[in-house]
Design a protein around this motif. Structure first.
Motif, PDB file in Angstrom:
ATOM      1  N   LYS A   1      -1.320   1.495  -1.572  1.00  0.00           N
ATOM      2  CA  LYS A   1      -0.801   2.011  -0.313  1.00  0.00           C
ATOM      3  C   LYS A   1      -1.945   2.237   0.662  1.00  0.00           C
ATOM      4  N   PRO A   2      -1.774   1.824   1.922  1.00  0.00           N
ATOM      5  CA  PRO A   2      -2.837   2.025   2.905  1.00  0.00           C
ATOM      6  C   PRO A   2      -3.005   3.494   3.277  1.00  0.00           C
ATOM      7  N   ARG A   3      -4.203   3.855   3.659  1.00  0.00           N
ATOM      8  CA  ARG A   3      -4.509   5.206   4.135  1.00  0.00           C
ATOM      9  C   ARG A   3      -4.518   5.149   5.663  1.00  0.00           C
ATOM     10  N   LEU A   4      -3.369   5.349   6.244  1.00  0.00           N
ATOM     11  CA  LEU A   4      -3.195   5.113   7.670  1.00  0.00           C
ATOM     12  C   LEU A   4      -3.792   6.202   8.553  1.00  0.00           C
TER      13      LEU A   4
ATOM     14  N   GLN B   1     -12.125  -1.304   4.165  1.00  0.00           N
ATOM     15  CA  GLN B   1     -12.072  -0.673   2.837  1.00  0.00           C
ATOM     16  C   GLN B   1     -11.600   0.773   2.919  1.00  0.00           C
ATOM     17  N   GLU B   2     -11.694   1.384   4.079  1.00  0.00           N
ATOM     18  CA  GLU B   2     -11.187   2.747   4.247  1.00  0.00           C
ATOM     19  C   GLU B   2      -9.686   2.746   4.490  1.00  0.00           C
ATOM     20  N   LEU B   3      -9.202   1.685   5.124  1.00  0.00           N
ATOM     21  CA  LEU B   3      -7.771   1.557   5.371  1.00  0.00           C
ATOM     22  C   LEU B   3      -7.024   1.242   4.072  1.00  0.00           C
ATOM     23  N   LEU B   4      -7.557   0.318   3.293  1.00  0.00           N
ATOM     24  CA  LEU B   4      -6.933  -0.061   2.030  1.00  0.00           C
ATOM     25  C   LEU B   4      -8.035  -0.388   1.028  1.00  0.00           C
ATOM     26  N   PRO B   5      -8.497   0.612   0.265  1.00  0.00           N
ATOM     27  CA  PRO B   5      -9.568   0.372  -0.706  1.00  0.00           C
ATOM     28  C   PRO B   5      -9.138  -0.611  -1.786  1.00  0.00           C
TER      29      PRO B   5
ATOM     30  N   SER C   1      -6.714  -5.849   3.259  1.00  0.00           N
ATOM     31  CA  SER C   1      -6.287  -5.736   4.658  1.00  0.00           C
ATOM     32  C   SER C   1      -7.184  -6.499   5.623  1.00  0.00           C
ATOM     33  N   ASP C   2      -8.392  -6.858   5.220  1.00  0.00           N
ATOM     34  CA  ASP C   2      -9.292  -7.426   6.227  1.00  0.00           C
ATOM     35  C   ASP C   2      -8.894  -8.826   6.713  1.00  0.00           C
ATOM     36  N   PRO C   3      -8.144  -9.644   5.942  1.00  0.00           N
ATOM     37  CA  PRO C   3      -7.698 -10.908   6.536  1.00  0.00           C
ATOM     38  C   PRO C   3      -6.835 -10.710   7.782  1.00  0.00           C
ATOM     39  N   VAL C   4      -5.964  -9.707   7.742  1.00  0.00           N
ATOM     40  CA  VAL C   4      -5.101  -9.430   8.891  1.00  0.00           C
ATOM     41  C   VAL C   4      -5.931  -8.918  10.067  1.00  0.00           C
TER      42      VAL C   4
END
Length: 266
Positions: free
Chosen positions: A198-201, A189-193, A80-83
């Motif tokens: 699936k992301p942890r929203l 890494q907490e949003l999407l390890p 997720s970090d590129p976004v």
């Protein structure tokens, strides 16, 4: 957006070759940007989602030049970090060109979209891998801002510190003469390890970003583009990112970066 990665192998260069004369910086503020329709579409999709699920803790934007060729060198924690980093860079006046897996460009519909968004295809584990570096070099000379992950992949360090970097980013910096802005981030890494599908929203996550001043690579100017020079320059870039991450985390960084090749010995 798809997962970008830094070049996975050193580019081909003759042992005695010297860095080329840097191209003059451009003042074209559209350099490296996609067509306005595609840029607007990406912004309309990404920014609301980012604001909804992530609390921004952004610093250091003053270090990011608003025009001219630019390398952003960042640590890599999550798909997720590129976004999230793209949102940060866009708000600081730059459109980030991303390196993405070549397979994405062959997917119907998606391939057209990532091409329009100016992503650069990377063929991993192939002799074609150096082609992405040549494209990146041309883009940099034309004034683009390119987001690189010197590690080449999401960190495998057990404590999530940056790993030993690949030398492609250092080579591009020395060849083109464009500035390298180090960026560290924490929270993706907490949003999407790593490994999660699936992301942890919820609950809402904090995304910390800290950009630093350009990495000083002046001592390598005019030196032959041999392996030892590229490795030393890469180590300086990695150290700058690590120092910023230590500031964000308020922790002491390891004495030496994690090297997957030596993981069995640790």
């Amino acid at each position: 957006m798809s997962h970008p990665s830094g070049p996975s192998s050193d580019p081909t260069a003759s042992p005695g070759a010297h860095p080329a004369t840097p191209a003059p910086a451009t003042v074209n503020r559209r350099a490296g940007r996609p067509p306005r329709f595609w840029e607007g579409l990406a912004v309309v999709v990404v920014k609301p989602i980012s604001r909804l699920f992530v609390k921004r803790r952004w610093r250091g934007g003053k270090h990011i030049p608003r025009s001219g060729g630019l390398i952003i060198a960042a640590n890599h924690l999550s798909w997720s970090d590129p976004v999230l980093l793209s949102h940060y860079l866009y708000n600081n006046g730059r459109w980030p060109t991303i390196l993405a897996k070549a397979g994405l460009f062959r997917i119907r519909g998606l391939g057209h979209a990532v091409t329009q968004l100016q992503a650069i295809p990377v063929e991993r584990n192939s002799t074609e891998a150096t082609r992405s570096l040549k494209i990146a070099e041309e883009r940099l000379r034309n004034g683009a801002c390119i987001l690189f992950y010197p590690e080449g992949t999401i960190t495998r360090d057990p404590e999530l510190w940056p790993m030993v970097g690949k030398t492609g980013v250092a080579r591009l910096a020395l060849v083109t003469g464009v500035p390298v802005i180090p960026i560290a981030h924490w929270g993706a890494q907490e949003l999407l390890p790593y490994g999660a599908t699936k992301p942890r929203l919820l609950p809402r996550k904090s995304f910390h970003v800290l950009a630093g001043p350009p990495v000083d690579l002046s001592k390598y100017a005019g030196q032959p583009m041999r392996g030892s020079v590229l490795r030393d320059a890469t180590a300086d870039i990695t150290a700058a990112i690590t120092d910023l991450l230590a500031e964000i985390r308020d922790e002491k960084a390891p004495e030496a970066p994690y090297d997957p090749k030596n993981a069995a010995d640790r």
